[in-house]
Design a protein around this motif. Structure first.
Motif, PDB file in Angstrom:
ATOM      1  N   ALA A 250      28.227  16.934   7.179  1.00  0.00           N
ATOM      2  CA  ALA A 250      27.743  17.120   8.639  1.00  0.00           C
ATOM      3  C   ALA A 250      26.408  16.905   8.868  1.00  0.00           C
ATOM      4  O   ALA A 250      25.809  16.538   9.977  1.00  0.00           O
ATOM      5  CB  ALA A 250      28.312  18.355   9.174  1.00  0.00           C
ATOM      6  N   MET A 251      25.473  17.202   7.851  1.00  0.00           N
ATOM      7  CA  MET A 251      24.061  17.200   7.896  1.00  0.00           C
ATOM      8  C   MET A 251      23.478  15.766   7.376  1.00  0.00           C
ATOM      9  O   MET A 251      22.426  15.726   6.777  1.00  0.00           O
ATOM     10  CB  MET A 251      23.386  18.489   7.251  1.00  0.00           C
ATOM     11  CG  MET A 251      23.862  19.430   8.034  1.00  0.00           C
ATOM     12  SD  MET A 251      22.985  20.824   7.352  1.00  0.00           S
ATOM     13  CE  MET A 251      21.367  20.828   8.293  1.00  0.00           C
ATOM     14  N   LYS A 252      24.368  14.805   7.139  1.00  0.00           N
ATOM     15  CA  LYS A 252      23.881  13.548   6.915  1.00  0.00           C
ATOM     16  C   LYS A 252      23.381  13.344   5.610  1.00  0.00           C
ATOM     17  O   LYS A 252      22.548  12.348   5.175  1.00  0.00           O
ATOM     18  CB  LYS A 252      23.023  12.713   7.961  1.00  0.00           C
ATOM     19  CG  LYS A 252      23.549  12.737   9.137  1.00  0.00           C
ATOM     20  CD  LYS A 252      22.578  12.264  10.286  1.00  0.00           C
ATOM     21  CE  LYS A 252      23.151  12.155  11.868  1.00  0.00           C
ATOM     22  NZ  LYS A 252      22.208  11.383  12.772  1.00  0.00           N
ATOM     23  N   LYS A 253      24.316  13.744   4.690  1.00  0.00           N
ATOM     24  CA  LYS A 253      23.846  13.854   2.939  1.00  0.00           C
ATOM     25  C   LYS A 253      24.777  12.830   2.253  1.00  0.00           C
ATOM     26  O   LYS A 253      26.059  13.295   2.497  1.00  0.00           O
ATOM     27  CB  LYS A 253      23.731  15.111   2.523  1.00  0.00           C
ATOM     28  CG  LYS A 253      22.549  15.895   3.255  1.00  0.00           C
ATOM     29  CD  LYS A 253      21.318  15.413   3.427  1.00  0.00           C
ATOM     30  CE  LYS A 253      20.531  16.305   4.026  1.00  0.00           C
ATOM     31  NZ  LYS A 253      18.847  15.736   4.313  1.00  0.00           N
ATOM     32  N   PRO A 254      24.623  11.964   1.444  1.00  0.00           N
ATOM     33  CA  PRO A 254      25.316  11.453   0.618  1.00  0.00           C
ATOM     34  C   PRO A 254      25.963  12.455  -0.282  1.00  0.00           C
ATOM     35  O   PRO A 254      25.307  13.135  -0.650  1.00  0.00           O
ATOM     36  CB  PRO A 254      24.736  10.425  -0.244  1.00  0.00           C
ATOM     37  CG  PRO A 254      23.128  10.212   0.472  1.00  0.00           C
ATOM     38  CD  PRO A 254      23.084  11.479   1.350  1.00  0.00           C
ATOM     39  N   ILE A 255      26.959  11.992  -1.015  1.00  0.00           N
ATOM     40  CA  ILE A 255      27.686  13.126  -1.768  1.00  0.00           C
ATOM     41  C   ILE A 255      27.971  12.413  -3.241  1.00  0.00           C
ATOM     42  O   ILE A 255      28.791  11.307  -3.210  1.00  0.00           O
ATOM     43  CB  ILE A 255      29.228  13.371  -1.085  1.00  0.00           C
ATOM     44  CG1 ILE A 255      29.092  13.898   0.442  1.00  0.00           C
ATOM     45  CG2 ILE A 255      29.824  14.351  -1.941  1.00  0.00           C
ATOM     46  CD1 ILE A 255      28.074  15.109   0.518  1.00  0.00           C
ATOM     47  N   ILE A 256      27.682  13.157  -4.243  1.00  0.00           N
ATOM     48  CA  ILE A 256      28.381  12.771  -5.446  1.00  0.00           C
ATOM     49  C   ILE A 256      29.184  13.893  -5.864  1.00  0.00           C
ATOM     50  O   ILE A 256      28.715  15.335  -6.030  1.00  0.00           O
ATOM     51  CB  ILE A 256      26.994  12.739  -6.451  1.00  0.00           C
ATOM     52  CG1 ILE A 256      26.088  11.622  -6.138  1.00  0.00           C
ATOM     53  CG2 ILE A 256      27.576  12.206  -7.978  1.00  0.00           C
ATOM     54  CD1 ILE A 256      24.741  11.490  -6.994  1.00  0.00           C
ATOM     55  N   THR A 257      30.241  13.539  -6.114  1.00  0.00           N
ATOM     56  CA  THR A 257      31.248  14.632  -6.742  1.00  0.00           C
ATOM     57  C   THR A 257      32.143  13.991  -7.697  1.00  0.00           C
ATOM     58  O   THR A 257      32.151  12.544  -7.981  1.00  0.00           O
ATOM     59  CB  THR A 257      32.002  15.289  -5.394  1.00  0.00           C
ATOM     60  OG1 THR A 257      32.734  16.478  -6.052  1.00  0.00           O
ATOM     61  CG2 THR A 257      32.902  14.400  -4.785  1.00  0.00           C
ATOM     62  N   THR A 258      33.139  14.890  -8.083  1.00  0.00           N
ATOM     63  CA  THR A 258      34.212  14.252  -9.142  1.00  0.00           C
ATOM     64  C   THR A 258      35.517  13.686  -8.605  1.00  0.00           C
ATOM     65  O   THR A 258      35.809  14.028  -7.354  1.00  0.00           O
ATOM     66  CB  THR A 258      34.470  15.336  -9.964  1.00  0.00           C
ATOM     67  OG1 THR A 258      34.582  16.451  -9.391  1.00  0.00           O
ATOM     68  CG2 THR A 258      33.436  15.642 -10.918  1.00  0.00           C
ATOM     69  N   ASP A 259      36.268  12.977  -9.246  1.00  0.00           N
ATOM     70  CA  ASP A 259      37.511  12.461  -8.947  1.00  0.00           C
ATOM     71  C   ASP A 259      38.508  13.372  -9.161  1.00  0.00           C
ATOM     72  O   ASP A 259      39.113  13.215 -10.234  1.00  0.00           O
ATOM     73  CB  ASP A 259      37.492  11.040  -9.588  1.00  0.00           C
ATOM     74  CG  ASP A 259      38.960  10.336  -9.033  1.00  0.00           C
ATOM     75  OD1 ASP A 259      39.583  10.744  -8.165  1.00  0.00           O
ATOM     76  OD2 ASP A 259      39.212   9.553  -9.763  1.00  0.00           O
ATOM     77  N   HIS A 260      38.202  14.306  -8.453  1.00  0.00           N
ATOM     78  CA  HIS A 260      38.985  15.494  -8.930  1.00  0.00           C
ATOM     79  C   HIS A 260      39.885  16.018  -7.714  1.00  0.00           C
ATOM     80  O   HIS A 260      39.217  15.986  -6.527  1.00  0.00           O
ATOM     81  CB  HIS A 260      38.179  16.651  -9.582  1.00  0.00           C
ATOM     82  CG  HIS A 260      38.891  18.004  -9.774  1.00  0.00           C
ATOM     83  ND1 HIS A 260      39.672  18.120 -10.868  1.00  0.00           N
ATOM     84  CD2 HIS A 260      38.779  19.244  -9.447  1.00  0.00           C
ATOM     85  CE1 HIS A 260      40.238  19.299 -11.216  1.00  0.00           C
ATOM     86  NE2 HIS A 260      39.520  20.003 -10.207  1.00  0.00           N
ATOM     87  N   PRO A 261      40.967  16.623  -7.780  1.00  0.00           N
ATOM     88  CA  PRO A 261      41.627  17.461  -6.417  1.00  0.00           C
ATOM     89  C   PRO A 261      40.699  18.155  -5.469  1.00  0.00           C
ATOM     90  O   PRO A 261      40.122  19.124  -6.119  1.00  0.00           O
ATOM     91  CB  PRO A 261      42.855  18.094  -7.097  1.00  0.00           C
ATOM     92  CG  PRO A 261      43.405  17.433  -8.292  1.00  0.00           C
ATOM     93  CD  PRO A 261      41.955  16.962  -8.756  1.00  0.00           C
ATOM     94  N   GLY A 262      40.796  17.794  -4.348  1.00  0.00           N
ATOM     95  CA  GLY A 262      39.956  18.354  -3.568  1.00  0.00           C
ATOM     96  C   GLY A 262      38.360  17.953  -3.069  1.00  0.00           C
ATOM     97  O   GLY A 262      37.958  17.961  -1.963  1.00  0.00           O
ATOM     98  N   CYS A 263      38.123  17.532  -4.253  1.00  0.00           N
ATOM     99  CA  CYS A 263      36.609  16.777  -4.155  1.00  0.00           C
ATOM    100  C   CYS A 263      36.926  15.166  -3.758  1.00  0.00           C
ATOM    101  O   CYS A 263      35.965  14.643  -2.760  1.00  0.00           O
ATOM    102  CB  CYS A 263      36.043  16.740  -5.633  1.00  0.00           C
ATOM    103  SG  CYS A 263      35.622  18.405  -6.027  1.00  0.00           S
TER     104      CYS A 263
END
Length: 380
Positions: A299-312
């Motif tokens: 919502a605050m315009k940030k790119p995301i790095i997360t995992t290929d994991h349920p929920g993420c």
């Protein structure tokens, strides 16, 4: 002239602050049409005043957030059942494990419509040791016993729904739905200033400080990048958690003093920290529902790095608003972080895409209307 009585709605949460931080917009929506009660363990005065300012009534119970103690839980269950009986709700919605398995059981009265919101499997399904497998069997039994008779079950990601169906934790007659995320108030999480291309990229992690949120891998990725001579900062924001997977204050202080990470402590308002950062990173392999912090960062315009994991994985479209990396893969995480250091203009481009996805999928008003539609309450 016949008196009109608003139907009564009881919302049951797992800890007091979540009533405002996670469900405040839902409470504001509910009080328009219902007499609303909000229950949680050991409600503090600050939470009580905020809930009552919305127009809902607080109900404090004695369920402890973590751990399963049969004697304490049974006492809390019996006491809460008396409270619910006195309220006489027409509808009940519970979220997180104890409110679902105990709260909905306490609310099992004739003509009460009960709904469960599964906000992730959590640590109760960990089966890495004999003790955890024993706990997991008990948790499954508790879920199965409660959910077989509720009027509907809502999940935050498809993987959790499939897991509960596969393990027969929901009855075959249950109505089930996937509604992704808690949602965020896009006005509340609005940037105050226009973002600019960073000279030194700041990566921000917000979560409880437990290993399963990917902190060891984030530390290792930071060390890999430092050895390569990159200039950047990794910020950690969150509270020390006493759970078995928690990282101690001494460990955090050591990492902070070494310069591998910058520990920012805790806060009741994440917005200034998200605004000051460039990229949000959460390399989690915890049993997430759909992390609220990622939704806030989007919502605050940030790119995301997360995992290929349920929920993420539900939060990222690869190369559009960020990157999905394999769980427990520090090298892949380091490569994704390096991408933004080598191409800092992508911080703004992917951040803008995050916001577009947040508007489409995670607007709290849309999420709440979907919840009400599922519970068939929009026409009450």
């Amino acid at each position: 002239m016949q008196n009109f009585r608003k139907p009564k709605f009881l919302l049951i949460g797992g800890f007091a602050s979540s009533l405002i931080n996670f469900r405040g917009p839902l409470l504001k929506r509910l009080v328009q049409d219902f007499e609303v009660y909000a229950a949680a363990p050991f409600i503090d005065e600050d939470t009580r005043s905020k809930v009552e300012a919305i127009g809902a009534k607080c109900v404090s119970n004695s369920f402890e957030r973590t751990g399963l103690n049969p004697i304490k839980d049974l006492k809390a269950l019996m006491a809460f059942r008396k409270q619910v009986k006195a309220i006489k709700p027409d509808y009940v919605l519970a979220y997180t494990i104890k409110p679902v398995v105990f709260g909905l059981k306490a609310a099992k009265f004739r003509n009460v419509k009960r709904f469960a919101l599964i906000t992730g499997k959590g640590s109760g399904f960990d089966e890495s040791s004999f003790k955890s497998r024993t706990i997991a069997r008990l948790v499954k039994k508790l879920y199965r016993d409660t959910l077989k008779s509720v009027d509907g079950v809502i999940f935050q990601n498809k993987d959790d729904k499939d897991f509960f169906v596969q393990h027969k934790l929901v009855g075959h007659v249950n109505r089930v739905e996937v509604i992704e995320g808690t949602g965020v108030d896009l006005e509340y999480y609005r940037l105050k200033s226009k973002p600019s291309i960073p000279e030194k990229v700041k990566f921000l992690f917000i979560a409880r400080l437990i290993k399963e949120k990917g902190i060891p891998e984030l530390v290792e990725a930071s060390e890999i990048l430092r050895k390569k001579g990159h200039a950047f900062e990794v910020q950690l924001l969150g509270w020390i958690d006493p759970n078995p997977g928690g990282i101690s204050k001494a460990e955090i202080d050591s990492l902070h003093n070494s310069g591998v990470i910058n520990y920012l402590g805790t806060t009741s308002d994440v917005r200034p920290f998200i605004e000051a950062a460039d990229v949000f990173v959460l390399p989690s392999y915890y049993n997430e529902g759909l992390p609220r912090t990622i939704q806030e960062a989007m919502a605050m315009k940030k790119p995301i790095i997360t995992t290929d994991h349920p929920g993420c994985r539900e939060t990222v479209e690869e190369h559009r608003n960020g990157f999905l990396v394999p769980v427990k893969d520090a090298k892949a995480l380091a490569n994704a972080m390096a991408y933004f250091m080598e191409q800092p203009d992508q911080v703004l481009k992917m951040g803008a895409e995050s916001y577009e996805i947040a508007k489409e999928r995670f607007d709290v008003n849309k999420i709440n209307e979907r919840l009400l539609n599922f519970m068939e309450l929009n026409d009450v």
